[in-house]
Structures are given as C-alpha cells and as structure tokens.
Write a protein that holds these residues in place. Structure first.
Motif, PDB file in Angstrom:
ATOM      1  N   PRO A 187      27.709  61.961  81.346  1.00  0.00           N
ATOM      2  CA  PRO A 187      27.479  63.415  81.213  1.00  0.00           C
ATOM      3  C   PRO A 187      28.243  64.054  80.061  1.00  0.00           C
ATOM      4  N   ALA A 188      29.499  63.642  79.842  1.00  0.00           N
ATOM      5  CA  ALA A 188      30.301  64.238  78.769  1.00  0.00           C
ATOM      6  C   ALA A 188      29.736  63.894  77.399  1.00  0.00           C
ATOM      7  N   VAL A 189      29.316  62.632  77.233  1.00  0.00           N
ATOM      8  CA  VAL A 189      28.737  62.200  75.953  1.00  0.00           C
ATOM      9  C   VAL A 189      27.399  62.895  75.719  1.00  0.00           C
ATOM     10  N   LEU A 190      26.599  62.997  76.776  1.00  0.00           N
ATOM     11  CA  LEU A 190      25.300  63.658  76.659  1.00  0.00           C
ATOM     12  C   LEU A 190      25.461  65.121  76.254  1.00  0.00           C
ATOM     13  N   LEU A 191      26.419  65.814  76.872  1.00  0.00           N
ATOM     14  CA  LEU A 191      26.658  67.219  76.549  1.00  0.00           C
ATOM     15  C   LEU A 191      27.107  67.383  75.103  1.00  0.00           C
ATOM     16  N   LYS A 192      27.952  66.471  74.632  1.00  0.00           N
ATOM     17  CA  LYS A 192      28.435  66.528  73.254  1.00  0.00           C
ATOM     18  C   LYS A 192      27.294  66.298  72.268  1.00  0.00           C
ATOM     19  N   GLU A 193      26.437  65.314  72.557  1.00  0.00           N
ATOM     20  CA  GLU A 193      25.330  65.014  71.655  1.00  0.00           C
ATOM     21  C   GLU A 193      24.311  66.148  71.619  1.00  0.00           C
ATOM     22  N   LEU A 194      24.052  66.746  72.774  1.00  0.00           N
ATOM     23  CA  LEU A 194      23.096  67.846  72.827  1.00  0.00           C
ATOM     24  C   LEU A 194      23.599  69.088  72.094  1.00  0.00           C
TER      25      LEU A 194
END
Length: 281
Positions: free
Chosen positions: A63-70
């Motif tokens: 979730p943290a990586v996904l939020l950063k990429e988005l």
C-alpha cells in the motif's frame, strides 16, 4: 357422431413436440443462446481481461509503495491540440509476445496514454528496461493550416533505454523544464532550453533567484552534459551543489557537495529548507 367428430378435431389441434436435449446424458440441458446473447456476454469478458493485467500488477504492490507511485507527477504537459479520437474510430493497440496476442489496449476513452513502470501509468509494464514514465501516445484532434495532420503521435519521455517505432529509436524530448510546486500547487515553470547551465541561489545574478533564508548566495547549478566519450557518464542533466550551507536534495537524498549527480525526468529537487519542489519535465 358429434362426440367423435369433436374428439378428432381436438386431436388435430394438439401438437406434440419431441424435446431436444443438448449436452451429455445425465446432465440438465443448457439453454441455447443466440448470437446476440453470446456477443453481449463476450464483451464484458474481454474488457475484464484487458483490465486484469493492470489491476494485478498494481494490487501486488504494498500500500505505501502504491500510494507513492500514484502520487508521483507525470512529466508530461498535454498540448492544446489534444483531444479524444472521433466516435466510431475504434483505435486500439494489439499486444504481441512471441507471436501470440496477449492483450489489447483500447484507445478510445482518453486523449493520451502514458506507458511506464509506475502504477499511475495507463499501460503499466514491469520490464526492468522500462522507465518510470517511459513514453506517451497522444492523439492530435485539431490541426490548423500548415501544421502536422490529426492522428496519433508517439512521444518519448527521455527514457533510459528508448522508444522504438518500426525498429527506429525515437528522438527523446528535448523541451526540458522545471515545474515548481508549493503546497501541492504549481506556482512557476523554469524553461531549460536556452542555456547549458542554470544557477540557483539568493543573489540577483542567479538564473533562479530564491528568497528563502536557508538558500545560499550561490546554492547549486543544474548543468547539461552534451557530449560523452566512451566510459564516461551519459549525456543529460546533472545537479551540482556549490557547498551550500543547508544542502541540495534530489528525491529527498542530500547531495554530496561539489559533485555531479544525474537528474532524470520526474526527479524532484529541493534546496535548503524551502518548501518549493522542482520537478524535472
């Protein structure tokens, strides 16, 4: 006689149809579907298959990586002539791998499509040679006299390993600029097409003057390397900290003073404790 005639008439009206069974013996017969019903069922299945590859690649991220990429800004500014392709054109990309069709990308819903490795791309690709934001496929909806015609145009976002059209590598974007953000809002844009280097600092003779108290008089330099011999670092933009007091940061990492560090499209630069963020486009 009347009764017998009535019975014969009723027998003539009653028609008996022998049931037709489909499928294997011992199983309930399935309903025979016409072509329209089959086509209606196939369409949502095809759409779900198209979205499955993208959704699975995104769902595998923490979730943290996904939020950063988005939340990573896409280094692309939509041109004025951008628009959705005309109704009924039904453009799409057929994706082949080892000679087999593995996917289909519909191009009828947006004016442009971003290809890259990050989750906020329209077409996400996991290959290690793919840049975070690799290229853009843009539709030109308006064309004045003397301009290139309407249609699809491919735009390389200064990717590391290149974008190829019919085996020819495309020329990367050379219209570099810095997008300046403050509190998440775009407040300025620095054009990087007129000089080989740009000085950042507090004094008036700097190319980009910053008034924050943590900015040194001559804080840092953004330098373009136009030539590279064999074995040297590649051509491109490099950030050079001029031994500033409060430091220069690239993607939250403080740079080593008096040392050239490569800056790529999409990278974020901060100077001292200033709240402004400079994004390479």
């Amino acid at each position: 006689m009347d009764e017998t005639s009535q019975e014969t008439k009723s027998d003539e009206k009653i028609e008996f149809k022998k049931p037709v069974l489909f499928g294997r013996i011992g199983k309930l017969p399935k309903k025979v579907k016409n072509d329209a019903e089959k086509a209606a069922e196939q369409k949502p299945v095809e759409k779900s298959m198209e979205k499955s590859s993208e959704s699975t690649s995104k769902s595998n991220l923490p979730p943290a990586v996904l939020l950063k990429e988005l939340s990573t800004p896409i280094p692309y500014k939509e041109p004025k002539w951008s628009g959705i392709c005309p109704d009924g054109s039904e453009y799409s990309l057929e994706v082949l791998k080892s000679g087999m069709i593995v996917d289909n990308v519909d191009l009828t819903h947006k004016p442009y499509y971003v290809f890259g490795r990050l989750a906020n791309c329209d077409v996400v690709m996991a290959h290690p040679t793919i840049s975070r934001h690799h290229a853009v496929l843009q539709y030109k909806a308006f064309a004045e006299e003397g301009e290139p015609p309407c249609g699809w145009y491919l735009y390389d976002l200064a990717s590391t390993h290149g974008t190829f059209l019919n085996k020819d590598r495309l020329k990367a974007s050379s219209e570099y600029s810095l997008e300046v953000l403050k509190s998440g809002m775009i407040v300025d844009n620095v054009d990087l097409t007129h000089k080989p280097y740009y000085v950042f600092g507090r004094l008036a003779n700097c190319d980009v003057v910053m008034a924050h108290p943590t900015i040194s008089r001559h804080h840092a330099v953004l330098q373009y390397k136009a030539f590279a011999e064999e074995g040297e670092p590649p051509c491109g933009w490099y950030l050079y900290d001029l031994a500033s007091t409060h430091g220069t940061f690239l993607n939250k990492d403080r740079l080593k003073a008096s040392h050239y560090t490569r800056v790529r499209v999409g990278h974020q630069i901060k100077f001292g404790n200033s709240t402004r963020t400079y994004i390479m486009l």
